[in-house]
Enzyme design. Structure first.
Site, PDB file in Angstrom:
ATOM      1  N   GLU A  25       0.916  -1.323   0.006  1.00 22.42           N
ATOM      2  CA  GLU A  25      -0.007  -0.031   0.028  1.00 22.42           C
ATOM      3  C   GLU A  25       0.728   1.301  -0.019  1.00 22.42           C
ATOM      4  OE1 GLU A  25      -1.561   2.967   0.826  1.00 22.42           O
ATOM      5  OE2 GLU A  25      -2.388   2.486   2.805  1.00 22.42           O
ATOM      6  N   CYS A  44      -2.151   8.431   3.217  1.00 22.38           N
ATOM      7  CA  CYS A  44      -2.162   8.106   1.782  1.00 22.38           C
ATOM      8  C   CYS A  44      -3.162   8.507   0.946  1.00 22.38           C
ATOM      9  CB  CYS A  44      -1.708   6.633   1.933  1.00 22.38           C
ATOM     10  SG  CYS A  44      -2.871   5.574   2.955  1.00 22.38           S
ATOM     11  N   GLU A  54       3.599  13.885  -4.661  1.00 25.62           N
ATOM     12  CA  GLU A  54       2.830  13.858  -3.350  1.00 25.62           C
ATOM     13  C   GLU A  54       3.579  14.540  -2.280  1.00 25.62           C
ATOM     14  OE1 GLU A  54       3.176  10.022  -1.352  1.00 25.62           O
ATOM     15  OE2 GLU A  54       1.138  10.251  -0.791  1.00 25.62           O
TER      16      GLU A  54
HETATM   17  P1  NDP Z   1       9.442   4.650   3.742  1.00 24.67           P
HETATM   18  O1  NDP Z   1       8.670   4.195   2.911  1.00 24.67           O
HETATM   19  O2  NDP Z   1      10.979   4.954   3.517  1.00 24.67           O
HETATM   20  O3  NDP Z   1       9.657   3.957   5.251  1.00 24.67           O
HETATM   21  C1  NDP Z   1       8.291   3.309   5.513  1.00 24.67           C
HETATM   22  C2  NDP Z   1       8.668   1.975   6.466  1.00 24.67           C
HETATM   23  O4  NDP Z   1       9.716   1.095   5.602  1.00 24.67           O
HETATM   24  C3  NDP Z   1       9.687   2.307   7.658  1.00 24.67           C
HETATM   25  O5  NDP Z   1       9.165   1.427   8.630  1.00 24.67           O
HETATM   26  C4  NDP Z   1      10.876   2.084   7.281  1.00 24.67           C
HETATM   27  O6  NDP Z   1      11.754   1.915   8.049  1.00 24.67           O
HETATM   28  C5  NDP Z   1      10.862   0.798   6.189  1.00 24.67           C
HETATM   29  N1  NDP Z   1      11.728   0.757   5.160  1.00 24.67           N
HETATM   30  C6  NDP Z   1      12.420   1.678   4.506  1.00 24.67           C
HETATM   31  N2  NDP Z   1      13.356   1.041   3.818  1.00 24.67           N
HETATM   32  C7  NDP Z   1      13.116  -0.273   3.716  1.00 24.67           C
HETATM   33  C8  NDP Z   1      13.743  -1.384   3.154  1.00 24.67           C
HETATM   34  N3  NDP Z   1      14.513  -1.399   2.102  1.00 24.67           N
HETATM   35  N4  NDP Z   1      13.165  -2.633   3.425  1.00 24.67           N
HETATM   36  C9  NDP Z   1      12.394  -2.956   4.335  1.00 24.67           C
HETATM   37  N5  NDP Z   1      11.825  -1.724   5.226  1.00 24.67           N
HETATM   38  C10 NDP Z   1      12.150  -0.507   5.056  1.00 24.67           C
HETATM   39  O7  NDP Z   1       8.772   6.076   4.136  1.00 24.67           O
HETATM   40  P2  NDP Z   1       9.374   7.312   4.800  1.00 24.67           P
HETATM   41  O8  NDP Z   1       9.109   7.231   6.278  1.00 24.67           O
HETATM   42  O9  NDP Z   1      10.570   7.501   4.633  1.00 24.67           O
HETATM   43  O10 NDP Z   1       8.345   8.525   4.142  1.00 24.67           O
HETATM   44  C11 NDP Z   1       8.880   8.827   2.592  1.00 24.67           C
HETATM   45  C12 NDP Z   1       7.612   9.057   1.867  1.00 24.67           C
HETATM   46  O11 NDP Z   1       6.927   8.038   1.904  1.00 24.67           O
HETATM   47  C13 NDP Z   1       6.704  10.029   2.279  1.00 24.67           C
HETATM   48  O12 NDP Z   1       7.326  11.259   1.809  1.00 24.67           O
HETATM   49  C14 NDP Z   1       5.517   9.851   1.883  1.00 24.67           C
HETATM   50  O13 NDP Z   1       5.358  10.228   0.432  1.00 24.67           O
HETATM   51  C15 NDP Z   1       5.536   8.413   1.686  1.00 24.67           C
HETATM   52  N6  NDP Z   1       4.680   7.532   2.784  1.00 24.67           N
HETATM   53  C16 NDP Z   1       3.495   7.130   2.446  1.00 24.67           C
HETATM   54  C17 NDP Z   1       2.595   6.442   3.369  1.00 24.67           C
HETATM   55  C18 NDP Z   1       1.345   5.915   2.966  1.00 24.67           C
HETATM   56  O14 NDP Z   1       0.554   5.768   4.003  1.00 24.67           O
HETATM   57  N7  NDP Z   1       1.431   5.148   1.680  1.00 24.67           N
HETATM   58  C19 NDP Z   1       3.245   6.475   4.773  1.00 24.67           C
HETATM   59  C20 NDP Z   1       4.325   7.291   5.022  1.00 24.67           C
HETATM   60  C21 NDP Z   1       5.145   7.724   4.270  1.00 24.67           C
HETATM   61  P3  NDP Z   1      13.451   2.277   8.278  1.00 24.67           P
HETATM   62  O15 NDP Z   1      13.396   3.840   7.972  1.00 24.67           O
HETATM   63  O16 NDP Z   1      13.901   1.778   9.577  1.00 24.67           O
HETATM   64  O17 NDP Z   1      14.184   1.554   7.071  1.00 24.67           O
END
Ligand code: NDP
Length: 473
Positions: A246, A280, A377
Site C-alpha cells: 500500500e 496516503c 505527493e
Molecule cells: P518509507 O517508505 O521509507 O518507510 C516506511 C517503512 O519502511 C519504515 O518502517 C521504514 O523503516 C521501512 N523501510 C525503509 N526502507 C526499507 C527497506 N529497504 N526494506 C524494508 N523496510 C524498509 O517512508 P518514509 O518514512 O521515508 O517516508 C517517505 C515518503 O513515503 C513520504 O514522503 C510519503 O510520501 C510516503 N509515505 C507514504 C505513506 C503511506 O501511507 N502510503 C506513509 C508514510 C510515508 P526504516 O526507516 O527503518 O528503514
C-alpha cells in the site's frame, strides 16, 4: 526517560542500545526505543515459526476470542495509547473532524473487533455426480508487517489482525520515527496472545532489510513510499514472498460545475488537511471547474485560515506539526516550486516560527500540471487547486499520475459523478467524499500505488493461499 522494548516470543527484550524518539511539536526527545538487529529478526522469525504450529490449527472460535481480547486491550488502554500517539506523531488528541489520536486508537479497536469476526468459509464450486470441489483457505506462515509513521498504530492493526485471524503469525517492524505506541501495544497484546504469535523488532533500515530478505517469512505487508515498496519487491523475490503493498498516492478530486461551494468546502478541507495531509488517501490535487473555481478557492481559503494549529496535547488543536524534519523540507521545497512558477497562495505558505515542525495550512491556486506541487505527493498541509474547463481533459490529467490510490468526484448529480468516477484509474473512488475508509470495504491501489487490498473479506483472503480439494465420486 521512558524506554520501549522489543517483544520476541512473549518476552520483553532489553537491548544493548536504544535510539531517540522525537516529539515533532517540541523537537525534544521524549522516549527511547530498542535498536534491534538482524539477529533479533532471526530470533523473532524462529519464535513466530514455532508459534505458527499451534496458532494455525487452533479452533477458529479460540482465535477469534484472542483477537477480540487484543481489541479490548486497545479500548481499556486508550488514554495511555492516545497520549503516546500524540507525542510521537504530533497529531492532536481529537483533531480536525475528530481525525486524531482518538480516532487512531478507537479506530484500531473497532477495526480489530470487526476483522476478528470475519469468517473464511470453505467454498464449494462443484458438487455433482462426478466430483465435489472445495476451496480451502490456508494461512501462509510468518508474515512481516512494516509500517510507516503517519498512522503507526492503526496501520499496524490493519496489517496484523487479518494476518493473525487467518492463522498466520507476525513479526512487526514500526517506523523508527514512530515506534513507541506500537511497541507498547504489542507488549499489551502479548498478555493475551500465546508467545511468538505477535513479535516486534524495532530498529532502522537493517531490520527492515533483514525481514524482507528472510527465508522464514512467507509474506510482507507494507505501507509506505513507492520507492521502498520497489526495494521490498526485489528483496522478497528470494523465496517468492507474497506481498501486499500500500504505497503513495497523489489523489485527485474533481469538482463539477453544479456544486454548492459553501456546502462542499468543509468536506474538501477535511479531505485535504486531516492529519496534516499526511495520509496516503488524502486529497492532494483538487481540480475545479472554471465556473466554480473562484468561489471554491475563496471558501476553502477562508476555512483553512481558521484552522487551529498547535501542540496536539492542547485542547482544541485541529492540526499538529508535520511529523518529521525531512517531510517538512519536502513541503517547503514543493511550496517554493509553486511560488517560482506563479502559484497564487490563498493562505499559509510558510513554516511557523519557533520550535516544532509546524507549517501553516496552505492552498495554492493557478498552478497547472507539470508543477511539482501538482505532480508530486506533498504528504503535508499544502494543496494545489487547479482550474479546468473540459471534463475529458481533466480525467486525463487525473489519470496522468503514475499513482492510483484514490480519487473523488464532487457533484449534485450523483449518477453523472459515478460515471466520471469509474473512468479514474484508482483503487477507490469516492463521490462527494474523499479518503473515508471502513473495516469492511476493500482498500488498495493500482499502478504504482501498489497491489493487493486491505480490509474486509478480500483483505483477509490476502493472508491465505487457496487449497483446492477435489473429491472424485
Ligand atoms: P518509507 O517508505 O521509507 O518507510 C516506511 C517503512 O519502511 C519504515 O518502517 C521504514 O523503516 C521501512 N523501510 C525503509 N526502507 C526499507 C527497506 N529497504 N526494506 C524494508 N523496510 C524498509 O517512508 P518514509 O518514512 O521515508 O517516508 C517517505 C515518503 O513515503 C513520504 O514522503 C510519503 O510520501 C510516503 N509515505 C507514504 C505513506 C503511506 O501511507 N502510503 C506513509 C508514510 C510515508 P526504516 O526507516 O527503518 O528503514
Amino acid at each position: 526517560m521512558k524506554k520501549f522494548n522489543m517483544t520476541i516470543n512473549g518476552q520483553q527484550i532489553i537491548s544493548d542500545s536504544y535510539f531517540d524518539v522525537i516529539n515533532p511539536a517540541t523537537e525534544q526527545v521524549f522516549a527511547q526505543c530498542a535498536k534491534g538487529s538482524a539477529d533479533d529478526v532471526d530470533r523473532a522469525v524462529d519464535a513466530a515459526s514455532e508459534a505458527f504450529k499451534s496458532w494455525s490449527v487452533m479452533a477458529d472460535a479460540d482465535r477469534k476470542a484472542a483477537l477480540h481480547a487484543v481489541a479490548s486491550l486497545l479500548e481499556t488502554n486508550m488514554p495511555e495509547l492516545m497520549e503516546l500517539i500524540v507525542q510521537e506523531t504530533g497529531k492532536p488528541m481529537l483533531g480536525l473532524n475528530q481525525v486524531g489520536a482518538g480516532m487512531e486508537v478507537g479506530g484500531a479497536a473497532a477495526w480489530a473487533h470487526v476483522n476478528a469476526d470475519i469468517d473464511l468459509p470453505v467454498e464449494v464450486i462443484q458438487d455433482n455426480e462426478d466430483a465435489r470441489i472445495e476451496l480451502h483457505r490456508k494461512p501462509l506462515g510468518v508474515v512481516a508487517s512494516i509500517t510507516p509513521w503517519n498512522w503507526p498504530l492503526l496501520i499496524a492493526i490493519w496489517h496484523i489482525i487479518p494476518a493473525m485471524r487467518a492463522g498466520n503469525t507476525v513479526v512487526l517492524k514500526p517506523s523508527p520515527l514512530t515506534p513507541v505506541t506500537t511497541a507498547r501495544f504489542v507488549e499489551l497484546a502479548n498478555t493475551v496472545l500465546p508467545p511468538g504469535v505477535l513479535n516486534l523488532v524495532s530498529g532502522d533500515g537493517d531490520v527492515g532489510a533483514a525481514m524482507t530478505a528472510h527465508e522464514g517469512i512467507a509474506k510482507v505487508v507494507f505501507t509506505g513510499s513507492t520507492d521502498t515498496g520497489k526495494q521490498i519487491m526485489k528483496a522478497a523475490s528470494g523465496n517468492l514472498k507474497r506481498l501486499t503493498l500500500e504505497l503513495g498516492g497523489n489523489d485527485a478530486g474533481i469538482v463539477l460545475d453544479d456544486v454548492d461551494p459553501i456546502a462542499i468546502a468543509p468536506k474538501l478541507i477535511g479531505a485535504c488537511f486531516h492529519n496534516n495531509g499526511q495520509t496516503c488517501a488524502a486529497l492532494k490535487r483538487l481540480y475545479v471547474h472554471e465556473s466554480m473555481y473562484e468561489s471554491v478557492c475563496s471558501e476553502m481559503a477562508r476555512l483553512a485560515s481558521g484552522l487551529v494549529v498547535g501542540n496536539g496535547l492542547a485542547e482544541g488543536t485541529e492540526l499538529g506539526p508535520v511529523q518529521n524534519q525531512m517531510q517538512l523540507e519536502i513541503v517547503e521545497s514543493l511550496a517554493e516550486s509553486a511560488r517560482t512558477e506563479g502559484g497564487r497562495f490563498l493562505c499559509g505558505g510558510k513554516r511557523r516560527e519557533g520550535k516544532g515542525y509546524f507549517y501553516e495550512p496552505t492552498i495554492v491556486a493557478d498552478l497547472v500540471d507539470g508543477n511539482r506541487l501538482v505532480d508530486e505527493e506533498p504528504f503535508g498541509p499544502i494543496v494545489p487547486v487547479i482550474k479546468y474547463s473540459d471534463i475529458d481533459e481533466v480525467i486525463k490529467q487525473a489519470n496522468s499520475s503514475p499513482n492510483g490510490l484514490g480519487g473523488s468526484v464532487w457533484s449534485t448529480d450523483t449518477a453523472r459523478a459515478v460515471e466520471i468516477g469509474k473512468r479514474l484509474e484508482t483503487g477507490t473512488v469516492w463521490i462527494n467524499d474523499h479518503g473515508a475508509v471502513q473495516p469492511d470495504m476493500p482498500f488498495g491501489g493500482v499502478k504504482q500505488s501498489g497491489f493487493g487490498v486491505e480490509f474486509g473479506l478480500h483483505g483477509l483472503q490476502e493472508f491465505t493461499s487457496i487449497q483446492s480439494v477435489k473429491i472424485a465420486k
